[in-house]
Write a protein that holds these residues in place. Structure first.
Motif, PDB file in Angstrom:
ATOM      1  N   UNK A 139       0.918  -0.988  -0.047  1.00 53.91           N
ATOM      2  CA  UNK A 139       0.011  -0.073  -0.121  1.00 53.91           C
ATOM      3  C   UNK A 139       0.812   1.133   0.137  1.00 53.91           C
ATOM      4  N   UNK A 140       0.436   2.289  -0.813  1.00 55.59           N
ATOM      5  CA  UNK A 140       1.310   3.502  -0.811  1.00 55.59           C
ATOM      6  C   UNK A 140       0.350   4.355   0.168  1.00 55.59           C
ATOM      7  N   UNK A 141       1.267   4.775   0.851  1.00 56.45           N
ATOM      8  CA  UNK A 141       0.794   5.839   2.208  1.00 56.45           C
ATOM      9  C   UNK A 141       1.413   7.105   1.931  1.00 56.45           C
ATOM     10  N   UNK A 142       0.185   8.223   1.841  1.00 55.50           N
ATOM     11  CA  UNK A 142       0.780   9.586   1.684  1.00 55.50           C
ATOM     12  C   UNK A 142       0.242  10.406   2.976  1.00 55.50           C
ATOM     13  N   UNK A 143      -0.022   9.686   3.869  1.00 57.12           N
ATOM     14  CA  UNK A 143      -0.242  10.352   5.137  1.00 57.12           C
ATOM     15  C   UNK A 143       0.571  10.204   6.246  1.00 57.12           C
ATOM     16  N   UNK A 144       0.782  11.185   7.420  1.00 59.45           N
ATOM     17  CA  UNK A 144       1.852  11.063   8.297  1.00 59.45           C
ATOM     18  C   UNK A 144       0.916  10.603   9.803  1.00 59.45           C
ATOM     19  N   UNK A 145      -0.406  10.559   9.734  1.00 57.67           N
ATOM     20  CA  UNK A 145      -0.980   9.945  10.796  1.00 57.67           C
ATOM     21  C   UNK A 145      -0.820   8.315  10.985  1.00 57.67           C
ATOM     22  N   UNK A 146      -0.946   8.031  12.258  1.00 56.19           N
ATOM     23  CA  UNK A 146      -0.493   6.602  12.495  1.00 56.19           C
ATOM     24  C   UNK A 146      -1.245   5.581  11.471  1.00 56.19           C
ATOM     25  N   UNK A 147      -0.396   4.863  10.916  1.00 52.04           N
ATOM     26  CA  UNK A 147      -0.766   3.588   9.869  1.00 52.04           C
ATOM     27  C   UNK A 147      -0.904   2.429  10.761  1.00 52.04           C
ATOM     28  N   UNK A 148      -2.276   1.885  10.467  1.00 51.62           N
ATOM     29  CA  UNK A 148      -2.618   0.598  10.947  1.00 51.62           C
ATOM     30  C   UNK A 148      -2.819  -0.596  10.081  1.00 51.62           C
ATOM     31  N   UNK A 149      -1.829  -1.620  10.617  1.00 54.03           N
ATOM     32  CA  UNK A 149      -1.775  -2.695   9.856  1.00 54.03           C
ATOM     33  C   UNK A 149      -2.555  -3.831  10.550  1.00 54.03           C
ATOM     34  N   UNK A 150      -3.696  -4.596  10.130  1.00 50.08           N
ATOM     35  CA  UNK A 150      -4.038  -5.574  10.852  1.00 50.08           C
ATOM     36  C   UNK A 150      -3.593  -6.954  10.663  1.00 50.08           C
ATOM     37  N   UNK A 151      -3.602  -7.768  11.659  1.00 52.22           N
ATOM     38  CA  UNK A 151      -3.122  -8.973  11.307  1.00 52.22           C
ATOM     39  C   UNK A 151      -4.033  -9.974  12.003  1.00 52.22           C
ATOM     40  N   UNK A 208       4.821   1.719   1.274  1.00 56.15           N
ATOM     41  CA  UNK A 208       5.573   2.548   0.297  1.00 56.15           C
ATOM     42  C   UNK A 208       5.227   4.017   0.729  1.00 56.15           C
ATOM     43  N   UNK A 209       6.112   4.738   1.093  1.00 58.22           N
ATOM     44  CA  UNK A 209       5.878   6.132   1.552  1.00 58.22           C
ATOM     45  C   UNK A 209       5.872   7.042   0.439  1.00 58.22           C
ATOM     46  N   UNK A 210       4.809   7.514  -0.013  1.00 59.74           N
ATOM     47  CA  UNK A 210       4.616   8.443  -1.240  1.00 59.74           C
ATOM     48  C   UNK A 210       4.739   9.766  -0.890  1.00 59.74           C
ATOM     49  N   UNK A 211       4.466  10.661  -1.914  1.00 56.99           N
ATOM     50  CA  UNK A 211       4.451  12.199  -1.724  1.00 56.99           C
ATOM     51  C   UNK A 211       3.483  12.713  -0.558  1.00 56.99           C
ATOM     52  N   UNK A 212       3.746  13.370   0.513  1.00 57.49           N
ATOM     53  CA  UNK A 212       2.984  13.575   1.829  1.00 57.49           C
ATOM     54  C   UNK A 212       2.103  14.890   1.062  1.00 57.49           C
ATOM     55  N   UNK A 213       0.994  15.058   1.453  1.00 57.42           N
ATOM     56  CA  UNK A 213       0.035  16.044   1.338  1.00 57.42           C
ATOM     57  C   UNK A 213      -0.514  16.325   2.676  1.00 57.42           C
ATOM     58  N   UNK A 214      -0.262  17.409   3.414  1.00 53.67           N
ATOM     59  CA  UNK A 214      -1.013  17.447   4.865  1.00 53.67           C
ATOM     60  C   UNK A 214      -1.827  18.886   4.866  1.00 53.67           C
ATOM     61  N   UNK A 215      -2.834  18.843   5.337  1.00 56.74           N
ATOM     62  CA  UNK A 215      -3.669  20.091   5.450  1.00 56.74           C
ATOM     63  C   UNK A 215      -4.419  19.989   6.935  1.00 56.74           C
ATOM     64  N   UNK A 216      -4.929  21.361   7.351  1.00 53.42           N
ATOM     65  CA  UNK A 216      -5.812  21.185   8.379  1.00 53.42           C
ATOM     66  C   UNK A 216      -7.033  22.292   8.077  1.00 53.42           C
TER      67      UNK A 216
END
Length: 489
Positions: free
Chosen positions: A64-76, A164-172
């Motif tokens: 999975x390509x992640x573009x977010x910096x919040x906690x990333x959850x991987x279920x097992x 995969x850590x992709x290009x970050x886009x952060x906003x508020x």
């Protein structure tokens, strides 16, 4: 960190697998051969699914390509008919980038017990990555040797998962845009700033995210950032009583763009104490300070300011005009019908507002004597439009209908003043006070003016003002308070 359990999809429509061998994809919970695997599911829009969302037709993905910096959850998920004792599953992590840029919770070991057949690896990001990198997770072993690592097949084993850590886009954004307060000292307002793609605490600490237009005094604090990186809770506490029912008090908090965060959606939060009493337009206090028949009508003022190291009352004046509004404005009062029966050419003024402007041309007037505040200001309206404040003061008659006294507010707003086209500053103004007829036909406005700009003033500065509707008045008595100094733009 509180773990949010993600319910795994544990079965696929049996008809799709009627001819499956042991080497086919198996997710059934009745298997005699228990197995553990990554169970990361996405929607048809490739959005990670979290409980209670479901995708009964999709299969777990292994990347999975992640573009977010919040906690990333991987279920097992562990597929078993039931656990008689707790099972521990060890996993490892490798990255192609900086190993200190993220952390895992748990770090290396998952736990399954009783009916708890799902556990989650939380990937938290401690800093912003700049180049694409990967984080690879791998299930290594189980405390129960009967539990197979990965699916019971070789095509989709799901024993590894790669982020995969992709290009970050952060906003508020603000989830709400207004709060109404009673106006009591100590009153609190709690509000959130939402970060849809998360945030890095150090970036919030090092870059101010707000600008302010303050119509009353308050303090602002926030909760500890904690592990929830999707929002920050702020606490606004009133520091003064704003109990005048005849006046509207308003402060505005605006999200600003920073190097790493873009303000989107609701970027303004208004905290307001509304007028409780009705205002009678026939009180018409604006008419005491304007003369629409005279394009060069002046009001006269004094402000407490530094002069060669001493605080003194210093004079100023400014061309003063009514505020033109439409007929349907709640504060509209008819000024002129232009001598016709046609209502379409009628002119209406706001009964409670006045402003300062030039009668014509591209120069500026000296609203609130602001030109004394700066040493190298441009008098051009193209560079310093803030010297012309066309809607500056708002009046609130006592009891809603007094024709001789009441409360006045400096209308909170941003003004722009500069020394050149390439050197301008946005300054928030606000303030409040009173007005009164102090002798026959002579009105005095007494108020505090606040100016806010971090670069110029290091925050908020203020001083006292007196304004009159006639050039003949008694000089105010000296004050025993500090006064502002001229600053260089």
């Amino acid at each position: 960190m509180n773990r949010i359990k993600i319910i795994a999809v544990l079965s696929i429509i049996a008809a799709l697998f009627v001819s499956c061998s042991k080497d086919d994809y198996r997710l059934d919970t009745t298997s005699a051969d228990p197995f553990v695997r990554f169970n990361f599911l996405v929607s048809t829009s490739n959005i990670p699914l979290e409980y209670p969302a479901k995708n009964t037709s999709g299969l777990p993905v292994s990347t999975f390509e992640n573009k977010s910096i919040k906690a990333f959850k991987v279920p097992v998920a562990l597929t078993s008919t039931g656990l008689k004792s707790a099972v521990k599953v060890n996993f490892s992590a490798q990255t192609s980038g900086d190993p200190n840029s993220f952390s895992l919770e748990p770090a290396t070991e998952l736990l399954f017990e009783g009916n708890k057949l799902t556990d989650t690896i939380f990937v938290s990001f401690e800093k912003r990555w700049t180049d694409k990198q990967t984080i690879s997770l791998k299930l290594e072993s189980a405390s129960d040797p009967a539990i197979h690592i990965g699916n019971l097949n070789t095509t989709y084993p799901n024993n590894t998962f790669t982020i995969t850590l992709g290009e970050i886009s952060t906003n508020y954004t603000f989830p709400v845009n207004q709060f109404v307060v009673k106006g009591e000292v100590g009153e609190k307002v709690d509000f959130k700033v939402n970060f849809p793609n998360g945030f890095i605490p150090s970036e919030i600490d090092s870059n101010p995210i707000f600008k302010f237009q303050n119509g009353f005094e308050y303090s602002l604090t926030h909760d500890d950032f904690g592990d929830n990186r999707s929002s920050i809770t702020y606490h606004l506490t009133l520091l003064e009583d704003i109990q005048n029912d005849d006046a509207r008090y308003e402060s505005k908090i605006t999200l600003v763009n920073t190097p790493n965060y873009i303000a989107t959606g609701n970027i303004n939060l208004t905290v307001v104490k509304p007028i409780k009493s009705n205002r009678d337009v026939q009180a018409y206090p604006a008419s005491k300070f304007t003369d629409p028949t005279n394009a060069f009508y002046l009001t006269y003022g004094e402000h407490w300011f530094n002069n060669a190291g001493n605080c003194t009352w210093q004079t100023f004046n400014a061309l003063t005009f009514p505020v033109i509004v439409t007929k349907d404005n709640e504060n509209a009062i008819l000024y002129s019908d232009k001598g016709t029966a046609n209502p379409n050419d009628d002119v209406y003024h706001d009964a409670f507002k006045i402003g300062f402007n030039v009668s014509s041309g591209t120069n500026t007037v000296n609203s609130f004597g602001l030109k004394r505040w700066f040493s190298n200001e441009s008098n051009s309206a193209a560079v310093s439009p803030g010297f012309n404040i066309t809607s500056a003061l708002e009046f609130f008659p006592a009891n809603g209908n007094s024709k001789t006294e009441g409360t006045v507010l400096v209308i909170p707003q941003d003004i722009t003043i500069g020394s050149s086209a390439t050197n301008t500053h946005v300054i928030a103004i606000s303030g409040d006070g009173t007005y009164k007829e102090i002798s026959n036909g002579l009105y005095e406005i007494s108020f505090e003016l606040k100016l806010t700009n971090e670069k110029l003033f290091g925050g908020t500065v203020s001083t006292q003002y007196r304004m009159y509707n006639n050039r003949v008045y008694t000089k105010p008595s000296p004050l025993s308070i500090p006064c502002p100094k001229e600053v260089t733009l």
